[in-house]
Scaffold this motif. Structure first.
Motif, short mmCIF file in Angstrom:
data_model
loop_
_atom_site.label_atom_id
_atom_site.label_comp_id
_atom_site.label_asym_id
_atom_site.label_seq_id
_atom_site.Cartn_x
_atom_site.Cartn_y
_atom_site.Cartn_z
N VAL A 149 0.86 -1.19 0.00
CA VAL A 149 0.00 0.00 0.00
C VAL A 149 0.89 1.24 0.00
N THR A 150 0.27 2.39 -0.15
CA THR A 150 1.08 3.62 -0.15
C THR A 150 1.39 4.02 1.29
N GLU A 151 2.39 4.85 1.43
CA GLU A 151 2.75 5.35 2.75
C GLU A 151 1.62 6.17 3.32
N GLY A 152 0.88 6.84 2.43
CA GLY A 152 -0.26 7.65 2.88
C GLY A 152 -1.30 6.79 3.58
N VAL A 153 -1.53 5.61 3.04
CA VAL A 153 -2.49 4.69 3.66
C VAL A 153 -2.00 4.29 5.05
N VAL A 154 -0.72 3.96 5.13
CA VAL A 154 -0.14 3.56 6.42
C VAL A 154 -0.31 4.69 7.44
N GLU A 155 0.02 5.90 6.98
CA GLU A 155 -0.07 7.07 7.86
C GLU A 155 -1.48 7.25 8.39
N LYS A 156 -2.47 7.12 7.50
CA LYS A 156 -3.86 7.32 7.91
C LYS A 156 -4.33 6.21 8.85
N GLN A 157 -3.89 4.98 8.59
CA GLN A 157 -4.32 3.87 9.44
C GLN A 157 -3.72 4.00 10.84
N VAL A 158 -2.47 4.43 10.90
CA VAL A 158 -1.86 4.65 12.22
C VAL A 158 -2.66 5.73 12.95
N ALA A 159 -3.02 6.77 12.22
CA ALA A 159 -3.80 7.85 12.82
C ALA A 159 -5.14 7.33 13.31
N LYS A 160 -5.76 6.47 12.50
CA LYS A 160 -7.07 5.93 12.87
C LYS A 160 -6.96 5.10 14.15
N GLY A 161 -5.94 4.24 14.18
CA GLY A 161 -5.72 3.42 15.37
C GLY A 161 -5.45 4.28 16.58
N LEU A 162 -4.65 5.32 16.38
CA LEU A 162 -4.31 6.21 17.49
C LEU A 162 -5.54 6.92 18.00
N GLU A 163 -6.38 7.36 17.08
CA GLU A 163 -7.62 8.05 17.47
C GLU A 163 -8.45 7.15 18.39
N THR A 164 -8.55 5.87 18.02
CA THR A 164 -9.31 4.93 18.85
C THR A 164 -8.65 4.77 20.22
N LEU A 165 -7.34 4.65 20.23
CA LEU A 165 -6.64 4.48 21.49
C LEU A 165 -6.77 5.70 22.39
N VAL A 166 -6.71 6.88 21.77
CA VAL A 166 -6.87 8.11 22.55
C VAL A 166 -8.23 8.11 23.24
N ARG A 167 -9.26 7.71 22.50
CA ARG A 167 -10.60 7.68 23.06
C ARG A 167 -10.67 6.63 24.18
N LEU A 168 -10.04 5.51 23.94
CA LEU A 168 -10.05 4.42 24.92
C LEU A 168 -9.38 4.84 26.22
N PHE A 169 -8.18 5.37 26.11
CA PHE A 169 -7.44 5.75 27.31
C PHE A 169 -8.08 6.94 27.99
N GLY A 170 -8.57 7.86 27.19
CA GLY A 170 -9.15 9.07 27.76
C GLY A 170 -10.44 8.81 28.50
N ARG A 171 -11.14 7.77 28.04
CA ARG A 171 -12.41 7.52 28.68
C ARG A 171 -12.38 6.32 29.61
N GLY A 172 -11.21 5.66 29.71
CA GLY A 172 -11.12 4.52 30.60
C GLY A 172 -12.13 3.46 30.26
N LYS A 173 -12.46 3.38 28.94
CA LYS A 173 -13.47 2.39 28.53
C LYS A 173 -12.93 1.01 28.79
N LYS A 174 -13.81 0.14 29.17
CA LYS A 174 -13.41 -1.25 29.31
C LYS A 174 -13.17 -1.79 27.91
N THR A 175 -12.15 -2.61 27.76
CA THR A 175 -11.97 -3.28 26.47
C THR A 175 -12.95 -4.44 26.44
N SER A 176 -12.97 -5.22 25.39
CA SER A 176 -13.97 -6.28 25.30
C SER A 176 -13.55 -7.52 26.09
N HIS A 177 -12.66 -7.35 27.05
CA HIS A 177 -12.14 -8.52 27.76
C HIS A 177 -12.62 -8.53 29.20
#
Lengths: 199, 327
Positions: A149-177
């Motif tokens: 894939v292009t580097e742009g795709v990688v960059e966006k996916q990392v950003a997407k994953g990070l966005e989810t993690l930021v929300r997770l850590f910021g809200r102390g959401k329980k993971t599915s475990h």
């Protein structure tokens, strides 16, 4: 390469981020009219990252809460909504319970598990790319090449994953475990080794 | 008519900026970032938070994750897991990359500049990666193969005579027999092996030994504890020297985030620091040959420059993003 003092990110990660869920709950419960809790929290981080120094801050959680509260009150003032009780409350904020830090190694393992679980909760391509980039530490170019894939795709996916993690850590959401997670195959480090500074 | 950004949009943009920062901004982007941040304090804060989470991930990396995400998934999600991992070769290579060991494709481990990383392998061996290093690990039934692609690593090998552990570095092969040893492979420098414990065998396409005329197997050189071997670049020879306990400790100082110098030329010392930090130490040619001895924090080039200035009566000063040493 990080923007701003690199140790500030570390300080925010260790001393501030874990308290975000509590701050959110506290602010929300106050029901301050016309105050957007999420905006206040973002602005709080802005104040904290821009501080000259943080060495003098002995109670980071309290500092964070006070900062957030001042920002909220400022916003109220700008809206010309001032309730006497609210203003007085700033001075009366007693430091929230600062729990003593858990023994370092245990805390690190817990954190490790938390990060691992959060990443395991990402989906599909985002997860694949995130793991290769942020766990295996492959460069953006290498990941792009590996997955075709292009580097742009990688960059966006990392950003997407990070966005989810930021929300997770910021809200102390329980993971599915559940708490009875089977013993993960984390090969425990033989020596606790964490040397990761940037000049 | 513009509508004020909401916090979700801001977090999305901040995550993208954090991702870009992580792979390194060019100067155009750096300028654009400052402008983006300046427009709204919430953006500044959202970015700070995203970078903090990024830092959490780096910390987790440094603690040594060789985790299997399969183990974290609740058992009920079998179908989703199959869908996720069903992609044949791609699945295998991703799985291998995170140490599940589904196939014999290599698993890559990388430590970036400024990072020391501990990797626990499935057999109990431990690889400690120094700053700016990369290895490819390929474990199979009968062999444990590791290729040192660049940098330096310490290998603590779990004993298993049925499954030889071999490190490949350039044209050199280092075979371990239940040991602790380091291999270093830096650009334009010969591969270097240091043994802490146990015995290793260093071989090259047609190795000869040159140490006090001791008769050795012409294709392999045995190295024991406290010995260092260098794969001579000009030939296929393997040179060995004995190290004093102090010298040995100095060779391994990087594990604790330190660098040891012993009558090392300042310009060589500066080059060594460049492995660990992006802050260059610029040494004036007039003092390049002055030597320094001591133990220094590998991640603090400014501190080193000040110490050197103090002990050698030089001047150390900041010069933009660099540190300069002059008479």
């Amino acid at each position: 390469m990080h923007v701003g003092p690199p140790n500030r990110s570390r300080w925010l990660a260790v001393e501030i981020l874990p308290h975000e869920p509590a701050l959110r709950a506290w602010l929300t419960a106050k029901r301050l009219p016309g105050v957007e809790v999420e905006d206040i929290i973002q602005d709080t981080y802005s104040v904290l990252v821009d501080l000259e120094a943080v060495d003098h801050i002995t109670h980071p959680k309290t500092y964070m809460f006070r900062t957030a509260y001042s920002l909220a009150v400022n916003q109220l003032r700008r809206q010309r909504i001032v309730a006497i009780e609210m203003v007085a409350e700033i001075d009366a904020i007693s430091p929230p319970d600062e729990t003593p830090s858990v023994e370092r190694q245990v805390a690190d393992r817990q954190e490790l598990r938390r990060v691992a679980e959060a990443i395991a909760d990402l989906k599909g391509r985002t997860r694949e790319i995130f793991i290769l980039r942020k766990i295996e530490g492959m460069s953006q170019r290498e990941v792009a090449k590996r997955l075709g894939v292009t580097e742009g795709v990688v960059e966006k996916q990392v950003a997407k994953g990070l966005e989810t993690l930021v929300r997770l850590f910021g809200r102390g959401k329980k993971t599915s475990h559940t708490s009875k997670t089977q013993d993960a195959k984390i090969a425990a480090p033989a020596v606790e080794s964490e040397i990761s500074k940037r000049s | 008519m513009s509508v004020r950004e909401n916090h979700i949009e801001i977090d999305r943009a901040a995550a993208l900026w954090a991702s870009r920062i992580d792979r390194g901004l060019n100067s155009g982007e750096a300028t654009a970032l400052e402008a983006w941040k300046a427009a709204d304090t919430r953006r500044n804060g959202a970015l700070a938070r995203a970078l903090a989470v990024m830092d959490q991930l780096d910390r987790a990396q440094a603690l040594g994750t060789n985790y299997d995400p399969q183990a974290f998934r609740p058992p009920a999600n079998i179908n989703r897991r199959a869908a996720l991992w069903g992609g044949g070769a791609l699945a295998a290579s991703v799985a291998a990359a995170i140490g599940v060991g589904l196939s014999t494709r290599p698993a890559y481990y990388v430590a970036r500049k400024g990072q020391v990383r501990l990797i626990s392998l499935a057999d109990g061996s431990v690889v400690t990666l120094n700053s700016a290093s990369k290895v490819a690990v390929r474990y199979s039934e009968g062999a444990r193969d590791v290729t040192l692609l660049e940098g330096e690593a310490l290998f603590d090998v779990a004993k298993n005579p049925d499954r030889p552990f071999t490190v490949y570095s350039g044209d050199a092969r280092v075979r371990a027999v239940g040991t602790s040893f380091t291999v270093r492979r830096l650009a334009d420098r010969p591969t270097q092996v240091v043994v802490r414990e146990g015995v290793v065998e260093v071989s090259r396409p047609a190795a000869r030994t040159r140490m006090g005329g001791k008769p050795q197997n012409p294709t392999a050189v045995r190295l024991v504890a406290n010995e260092m071997a260098t794969a001579d670049a000009a030939s296929t020879a393997v040179e060995t020297v004995a190290l004093s306990p102090v010298d040995l400790q100095q060779q391994l100082a990087w594990k604790d985030g330190m660098i040891a110098f012993k009558r090392t030329r300042l310009s060589d010392a500066a080059a060594e620091f460049a492995r660990y930090s992006d802050t260059p130490i610029l040494v004036d040619p007039a003092v390049a040959d002055r030597t320094i001895t001591g133990l220094f924090s590998a991640y603090n080039p400014a501190e080193f420059a000040q110490s050197a200035a103090l002990s050698l009566d030089l001047t150390a000063q900041r010069d933009g993003a660099a540190v300069r040493l002059t008479p």
